[in-house]
Design an enzyme around this catalytic site. Structure first.
Site, PDB file in Angstrom:
ATOM      1  N   LYS A  69       8.068  -3.789  15.908  1.00  0.00           N
ATOM      2  CA  LYS A  69       8.642  -2.559  15.226  1.00  0.00           C
ATOM      3  C   LYS A  69       9.877  -1.946  15.995  1.00  0.00           C
ATOM      4  CE  LYS A  69       6.804  -2.185  11.373  1.00  0.00           C
ATOM      5  NZ  LYS A  69       7.559  -2.339  10.166  1.00  0.00           N
TER       6      LYS A  69
ATOM      7  N   PHE B 123       0.414  -0.780   0.347  1.00  0.00           N
ATOM      8  CA  PHE B 123      -0.142  -0.212  -0.526  1.00  0.00           C
ATOM      9  C   PHE B 123       0.517   1.441   0.054  1.00  0.00           C
ATOM     10  CE2 PHE B 123      -2.439   1.989   3.436  1.00  0.00           C
ATOM     11  CZ  PHE B 123      -2.304   3.961   2.390  1.00  0.00           C
ATOM     12  N   ILE B 124       2.000   1.323   0.736  1.00  0.00           N
ATOM     13  CA  ILE B 124       2.436   2.860   1.309  1.00  0.00           C
ATOM     14  C   ILE B 124       3.234   2.212   0.390  1.00  0.00           C
ATOM     15  CG2 ILE B 124       4.161   4.004   2.579  1.00  0.00           C
ATOM     16  CD1 ILE B 124       2.264   3.321   5.523  1.00  0.00           C
TER      17      ILE B 124
ATOM     18  N   TYR C 152       3.165  -7.609  17.323  1.00  0.00           N
ATOM     19  CA  TYR C 152       3.933  -6.584  16.303  1.00  0.00           C
ATOM     20  C   TYR C 152       4.474  -5.566  16.129  1.00  0.00           C
ATOM     21  CZ  TYR C 152       3.075  -2.507  12.268  1.00  0.00           C
ATOM     22  OH  TYR C 152       2.890  -1.605  11.888  1.00  0.00           O
TER      23      TYR C 152
HETATM   24  P1  NAD Z   1       1.316  -3.325   2.769  1.00  0.00           P
HETATM   25  O1  NAD Z   1       1.393  -4.852   3.727  1.00  0.00           O
HETATM   26  O2  NAD Z   1       0.854  -3.294   2.584  1.00  0.00           O
HETATM   27  O3  NAD Z   1       3.226  -3.470   2.738  1.00  0.00           O
HETATM   28  C1  NAD Z   1       3.901  -4.491   2.734  1.00  0.00           C
HETATM   29  C2  NAD Z   1       4.767  -5.129   1.796  1.00  0.00           C
HETATM   30  O4  NAD Z   1       5.841  -5.857   2.213  1.00  0.00           O
HETATM   31  C3  NAD Z   1       3.463  -6.367   0.967  1.00  0.00           C
HETATM   32  O5  NAD Z   1       3.849  -5.472  -0.508  1.00  0.00           O
HETATM   33  C4  NAD Z   1       4.299  -7.304   1.098  1.00  0.00           C
HETATM   34  O6  NAD Z   1       3.933  -8.318   0.637  1.00  0.00           O
HETATM   35  C5  NAD Z   1       5.525  -7.130   1.161  1.00  0.00           C
HETATM   36  N1  NAD Z   1       6.753  -7.865   2.220  1.00  0.00           N
HETATM   37  C6  NAD Z   1       6.034  -8.915   3.248  1.00  0.00           C
HETATM   38  N2  NAD Z   1       6.970  -9.196   3.748  1.00  0.00           N
HETATM   39  C7  NAD Z   1       7.952  -9.277   3.083  1.00  0.00           C
HETATM   40  C8  NAD Z   1       9.265 -10.014   2.813  1.00  0.00           C
HETATM   41  N3  NAD Z   1       9.428 -11.211   3.936  1.00  0.00           N
HETATM   42  N4  NAD Z   1      10.058 -10.030   1.749  1.00  0.00           N
HETATM   43  C9  NAD Z   1      10.065  -8.963   1.200  1.00  0.00           C
HETATM   44  N5  NAD Z   1       8.577  -8.698   1.303  1.00  0.00           N
HETATM   45  C10 NAD Z   1       7.527  -8.292   2.499  1.00  0.00           C
HETATM   46  O7  NAD Z   1       1.577  -2.395   3.852  1.00  0.00           O
HETATM   47  P2  NAD Z   1       1.638  -1.114   3.931  1.00  0.00           P
HETATM   48  O8  NAD Z   1       0.645  -0.576   5.088  1.00  0.00           O
HETATM   49  O9  NAD Z   1       1.673  -0.544   3.075  1.00  0.00           O
HETATM   50  O10 NAD Z   1       2.929  -1.157   5.241  1.00  0.00           O
HETATM   51  C11 NAD Z   1       4.996  -0.819   4.753  1.00  0.00           C
HETATM   52  C12 NAD Z   1       5.138  -0.822   6.110  1.00  0.00           C
HETATM   53  O11 NAD Z   1       4.525   0.567   7.036  1.00  0.00           O
HETATM   54  C13 NAD Z   1       5.004  -1.310   6.644  1.00  0.00           C
HETATM   55  O12 NAD Z   1       6.590  -1.904   7.648  1.00  0.00           O
HETATM   56  C14 NAD Z   1       4.310  -1.568   7.919  1.00  0.00           C
HETATM   57  O13 NAD Z   1       4.332  -2.154   8.706  1.00  0.00           O
HETATM   58  C15 NAD Z   1       4.079  -0.014   8.397  1.00  0.00           C
HETATM   59  N6  NAD Z   1       2.990   0.603   8.787  1.00  0.00           N
HETATM   60  C16 NAD Z   1       2.158   0.791   7.848  1.00  0.00           C
HETATM   61  C17 NAD Z   1       1.186   0.949   8.776  1.00  0.00           C
HETATM   62  C18 NAD Z   1      -0.095   1.556   8.049  1.00  0.00           C
HETATM   63  O14 NAD Z   1      -1.204   2.022   8.583  1.00  0.00           O
HETATM   64  N7  NAD Z   1      -0.510   1.285   6.948  1.00  0.00           N
HETATM   65  C19 NAD Z   1       1.081   2.574   9.811  1.00  0.00           C
HETATM   66  C20 NAD Z   1       2.439   2.225  10.701  1.00  0.00           C
HETATM   67  C21 NAD Z   1       3.778   1.723  10.197  1.00  0.00           C
END
Ligand code: NAD
Length: 322
Positions: A156, A11-12, A152
């Site tokens: 982090k 997503f991000i 989780y």
């Molecule tokens: P997301 O799940 O859409 O994106 C994470 C990506 O990482 C996915 O595309 C997944 O396929 C990939 N991934 C997972 N395990 C992997 C691995 N072992 N090797 C390679 N790729 C791998 O999540 P997001 O919402 O886009 O979040 C992105 C980051 O921001 C994450 O680290 C998440 O913890 C952090 N975050 C997100 C939010 C939120 O509200 N979306 C809030 C706080 C922190």
């Protein structure tokens, strides 16, 4: 810059990749398209940038140190933006070992590859969840954040600490950005705003955990992208920074905002609060404002409207294709 973007299919990451390409950077995306949610979503995200000649996609795992070393040898990275993770608070309670492995060991694998290859700059995606139910509201980075309520959150915080250690030992420049609940186009389908929108549009009940009084500091994805890019531009030393909207809204009010954006009324099914959930999140963004000039620009009402418009357009596109 030549940037290794882990988790760039998510997503991000997909929103960030588009903006970085617009600004003339080269992006090497490493993502294993994991099955936390439907990989088709991620593949669709990747396709938004796949034709750009400055974008290279590698399907693979951040824990695969041979693959990671090969990428570092192949490309002369200037910096790493490390977003790859197992996201989601509640599922981490069921499978803490997986969260530990991906989020902690995965981060360590990257840090060690950086050390071996002489790359020393990283922006790391941390999370507001590290604060747990902090007594100090809004949450401020000087809080020790030593009370994570879910595996989780603990993963982090552990990854942040590893980042600090590599800064200390090897002089790495690392900013750990604590994102506050992010929403917008390409949103993860299991997140509340996606689920609510989908269920309301399909006339199904939405599941609300608790009495609706929990609040979250929802942050539009463009503001998160701006926080990451400003960090890349100012990377020096080790810093922990809140990147949030700094304008929390209760769950009950959020549902009303979504109802207004959709012009529909939600049917609500209430369940108890879930283990690992926190009561509220609220970012103090003074430090990010001072260090990065970061300021959130999208109000929740506007951001939800943009999300809903995107969601509807995507549904319409699917309907036309069928
Ligand atoms: P997301 O799940 O859409 O994106 C994470 C990506 O990482 C996915 O595309 C997944 O396929 C990939 N991934 C997972 N395990 C992997 C691995 N072992 N090797 C390679 N790729 C791998 O999540 P997001 O919402 O886009 O979040 C992105 C980051 O921001 C994450 O680290 C998440 O913890 C952090 N975050 C997100 C939010 C939120 O509200 N979306 C809030 C706080 C922190």
């Amino acid at each position: 810059m030549n940037i290794l973007l882990t988790g760039g299919a998510g997503f991000i990451g997909s929103n960030l990749a588009r903006q970085l390409l617009k600004e003339g950077h080269q992006i090497i995306c490493l993502d294993n398209l994991d099955t936390y949610y439907n990989p088709d979503h991620k593949w669709r995200n990747v396709q938004q940038t796949l034709n750009n000649r400055d974008y290279h996609f590698h399907e693979g795992d951040i824990r695969d140190s041979e693959l990671v070393d090969t990428l570092f040898r192949t490309y002369a990275f200037d910096a790493v933006v490390h977003l790859a993770a197992r996201a989601g608070v509640r599922p981490s309670v069921q499978d803490p070992a997986l969260y530990y492995d991906v989020n902690v060991n995965g981060t360590l694998t990257l840090l060690q590859a950086m050390q071996r290859s002489g790359v020393s700059k990283m922006v790391f995606a941390s999370s507001s969840s590290v604060y747990g139910d902090s007594p100090q509201v809004p949450f401020v980075e000087t809080d020790t954040a030593d009370r994570p309520l879910s595996p989780y959150a603990a993963s982090k915080r552990a990854a942040e600490l590893l980042c600090h250690t590599f800064h200390h030992l090897y002089g790495f420049d690392i900013f750990c950005l604590r994102f506050f609940t992010v929403y917008g186009p390409n949103q993860r389908p299991e997140m509340a705003i996606s689920q609510f929108t989908d269920s309301i549009l399909n006339g199904q009940a939405i599941t609300v955990f608790g009495d609706g009084s929990t609040s979250r500091d929802y942050t539009y994805v463009d503001d998160i992208v701006s926080g990451i890019i400003r960090s890349l531009e100012n990377l020096r030393g080790y810093e922990v920074l809140n990147i949030g909207g700094s304008d929390p809204i209760s769950l009950a009010d959020l549902i009303q905002v979504i109802e207004r954006a959709l012009g529909e009324t939600a049917i609500i099914n209430r369940l108890p609060m879930q283990p690992g959930d926190v009561q509220q999140t609220y970012a103090d963004i003074t430090k990010a404002a001072q260090l990065l000039g970061y300021q959130p620009t999208v109000r929740v009402e506007d951001g939800i409207q943009q999300f809903v418009d995107w969601y509807r357009a995507r549904q319409d596109a699917r309907f036309v294709m069928q």
